[in-house]
Every structure is written in structure tokens, then in C-alpha cells.
Design an enzyme around this catalytic site. Sequence first.
Site, PDB file in Angstrom:
ATOM      1  N   LYS A 115      16.773 -38.090   9.916  1.00 40.85           N
ATOM      2  CA  LYS A 115      16.075 -36.839  10.250  1.00 40.85           C
ATOM      3  C   LYS A 115      15.075 -37.053  11.376  1.00 40.85           C
ATOM      4  CE  LYS A 115      14.252 -35.995   6.203  1.00 40.85           C
ATOM      5  NZ  LYS A 115      14.822 -37.025   5.314  1.00 40.85           N
ATOM      6  N   ARG A 130      10.510 -29.780   1.090  1.00 44.27           N
ATOM      7  CA  ARG A 130      11.173 -30.775   0.260  1.00 44.27           C
ATOM      8  C   ARG A 130      11.331 -30.286  -1.178  1.00 44.27           C
ATOM      9  NH1 ARG A 130       9.938 -35.570   3.415  1.00 44.27           N
ATOM     10  NH2 ARG A 130      10.880 -37.446   2.556  1.00 44.27           N
ATOM     11  N   ARG A 165      15.126 -50.550   7.966  1.00 47.41           N
ATOM     12  CA  ARG A 165      14.180 -49.852   8.856  1.00 47.41           C
ATOM     13  C   ARG A 165      12.902 -50.665   9.034  1.00 47.41           C
ATOM     14  NH1 ARG A 165      12.906 -43.650   7.842  1.00 47.41           N
ATOM     15  NH2 ARG A 165      12.026 -44.315   5.859  1.00 47.41           N
ATOM     16  N   ARG A 211       7.818 -50.404   5.885  1.00 43.84           N
ATOM     17  CA  ARG A 211       6.989 -49.496   5.093  1.00 43.84           C
ATOM     18  C   ARG A 211       7.020 -49.910   3.630  1.00 43.84           C
ATOM     19  NH1 ARG A 211       8.957 -43.567   6.898  1.00 43.84           N
ATOM     20  NH2 ARG A 211       8.915 -43.317   4.635  1.00 43.84           N
ATOM     21  N   ARG A 248      12.948 -42.855  -4.450  1.00 40.26           N
ATOM     22  CA  ARG A 248      12.956 -41.767  -3.461  1.00 40.26           C
ATOM     23  C   ARG A 248      14.289 -41.033  -3.474  1.00 40.26           C
ATOM     24  NH1 ARG A 248      11.574 -44.977   1.548  1.00 40.26           N
ATOM     25  NH2 ARG A 248      11.954 -43.072   2.731  1.00 40.26           N
TER      26      ARG A 248
HETATM   27  P1  ADP Z   1      11.819 -40.300   4.584  1.00 38.30           P
HETATM   28  O1  ADP Z   1      12.419 -39.079   5.248  1.00 38.30           O
HETATM   29  O2  ADP Z   1      12.414 -41.568   5.072  1.00 38.30           O
HETATM   30  O3  ADP Z   1      11.790 -40.199   3.091  1.00 38.30           O
HETATM   31  P2  ADP Z   1       9.132 -39.388   5.297  1.00 38.30           P
HETATM   32  O4  ADP Z   1       8.312 -40.092   6.298  1.00 38.30           O
HETATM   33  O5  ADP Z   1       9.667 -38.040   5.619  1.00 38.30           O
HETATM   34  O6  ADP Z   1      10.288 -40.422   4.962  1.00 38.30           O
HETATM   35  O7  ADP Z   1       8.308 -39.221   3.928  1.00 38.30           O
HETATM   36  C1  ADP Z   1       7.625 -40.297   3.330  1.00 38.30           C
HETATM   37  C2  ADP Z   1       6.908 -39.845   2.077  1.00 38.30           C
HETATM   38  O8  ADP Z   1       5.902 -38.852   2.403  1.00 38.30           O
HETATM   39  C3  ADP Z   1       7.762 -39.148   1.007  1.00 38.30           C
HETATM   40  O9  ADP Z   1       8.426 -40.079   0.168  1.00 38.30           O
HETATM   41  C4  ADP Z   1       6.706 -38.316   0.261  1.00 38.30           C
HETATM   42  O10 ADP Z   1       5.948 -39.118  -0.622  1.00 38.30           O
HETATM   43  C5  ADP Z   1       5.778 -37.874   1.373  1.00 38.30           C
HETATM   44  N1  ADP Z   1       6.176 -36.539   1.908  1.00 38.30           N
HETATM   45  C6  ADP Z   1       6.619 -36.263   3.170  1.00 38.30           C
HETATM   46  N2  ADP Z   1       6.910 -34.954   3.313  1.00 38.30           N
HETATM   47  C7  ADP Z   1       6.651 -34.368   2.115  1.00 38.30           C
HETATM   48  C8  ADP Z   1       6.774 -33.046   1.586  1.00 38.30           C
HETATM   49  N3  ADP Z   1       7.243 -32.042   2.350  1.00 38.30           N
HETATM   50  N4  ADP Z   1       6.428 -32.834   0.299  1.00 38.30           N
HETATM   51  C9  ADP Z   1       5.970 -33.819  -0.488  1.00 38.30           C
HETATM   52  N5  ADP Z   1       5.840 -35.091  -0.072  1.00 38.30           N
HETATM   53  C10 ADP Z   1       6.173 -35.380   1.205  1.00 38.30           C
END
Ligand code: ADP
Length: 202
Positions: free
Chosen positions: A13, A88, A122, A153, A164
Site C-alpha cells: 500500500k 481500517r 522489510r 520495525r 497483524r
Molecule cells: P502496515 O500497512 O504494514 O500494517 P502501517 O504503517 O499502515 O503498516 O500501520 C502500522 C500500525 O499503525 C498498525 O498495525 C496499527 O497499529 C497502526 N495504525 C495505522 N493506521 C491505523 C488505523 N487506521 N487505525 C488503527 N490503527 C492504525
Amino acid sequence: MNIIFLGPPGVGKGTHAKLLGETLGIPQISTGDMLRAHIKGQTALGKAAKHHIDAGELVPDEVVIGMVRERLAEADCENGFILDGFPRTIPQAEALGTITQIDAVINLVAGNEVILSRLTGRRVCKDCGATYHISRLHGKTTCEACTGPLIQRVDDQEHTILNRLKVYEAQTAPLIAYYRGIGLLHDISAVDGIEADHQQIK
Ligand code: ADP
Ligand code: ZN
């Protein structure tokens, strides 16, 4: 155009949202990047979010909804934006619907093995957040953009990744049917290489 990128963690994404944002000249808004910036800056929001993120859980809806509401009100979003990692959950999607109108939802699709390998491989730059995959680093340990150190990370470690993916299935995957139901969803297979996938998305 107001666009959402949907898909499991690690599907690409961030990579594609950035590329499309550059192509269309509109901002890419990653809630994950915004939350990590809050953690780095030790803000109150960052302190509230950190343990959720490290555990591979979602940050509470009201926290991210407030953060996105403020971001979308900024001037650079006037001609469109790309949301990467938001919404999400269904409540987040419903809240977004009251803030603005969405034109398209890009659902990136890849098999489980691809996703696991992308996540475990990653590496991210500690200083600027640029992402790399170990298969393309050839042993390099510093960022091409800023020479910062490349790290893994905390939430990209294997036991957190599995959590996740579970959280994705339970809380985020229902958004596919939600956006399909209102006629906005476009499925894109994300396994043919970045450039070929980007053409499909365009
Ligand atoms: P990835 O797409 O690889 O899971 P992100 O950087 O998008 O990584 O998200 C990392 C973390 O940030 C998620 O696992 C969550 O804990 C938090 N997060 C990001 N966006 C949201 C959201 N819209 N709602 C709730 N938690 C979020
Ligand atoms: Zn860097």
C-alpha cells in the site's frame, strides 16, 4: 480524486500510494507514518498509540479518526488525496463518509506467502522512513536517500506480523464488502512487479 488504498499489511500500500500520489500530484496520507511521527516526537497521541502498534493491534478508532479529520482539512488536500492505512475498521469508514466523499478504493491483493516475505524482509530507514526489501539491498545497511541506518520495525517481527494479519482479517477485511457494496472497489493484483502493478492502478 479522493482515493483509498486497501489491503493487508505488507501488500505494498505504502509503495503504491506514494507512487500514485506523485503521478497525480496529490498527497499520500499514511496513518502508520503519522502515528510513528507522533511516537518519535513523544506527543500525547504518540504515547497513547505506541503499545497498540508494538503489539500489532489497532490504535483506537477515535484517535485515528481525529488525526485524519485534521489532516484532510489542510490546504494540500483540496484537489484530492490518497489514504494509505485508513480506514481500517467499519466505524472508521463510516466516520470518513461524514468528513468527505471518496471516488475510488484500490484493493491490493496478494497471497499469504508474498505478504509474509514482504513483511519479514522489510527494512526501514530510522531517519526518513523510506522502506526497502532485503532482497534488493545486497547487504547495504544505510538509506539511499539520507544515509540513515536501516532497521526492522518492532511490529515487523514474526510473532507480531501474525497478530497483524489476524487483526486485518477480523477488522479490516470487512471493508472490502463494504466498499464493493457501494460500487467503489477496484481489485488489483499486486504481484507483477512495482511498475506493472502501478500501470494497472493508473
Ligand atoms: P502496515 O500497512 O504494514 O500494517 P502501517 O504503517 O499502515 O503498516 O500501520 C502500522 C500500525 O499503525 C498498525 O498495525 C496499527 O497499529 C497502526 N495504525 C495505522 N493506521 C491505523 C488505523 N487506521 N487505525 C488503527 N490503527 C492504525
Ligand atoms: Zn533515509
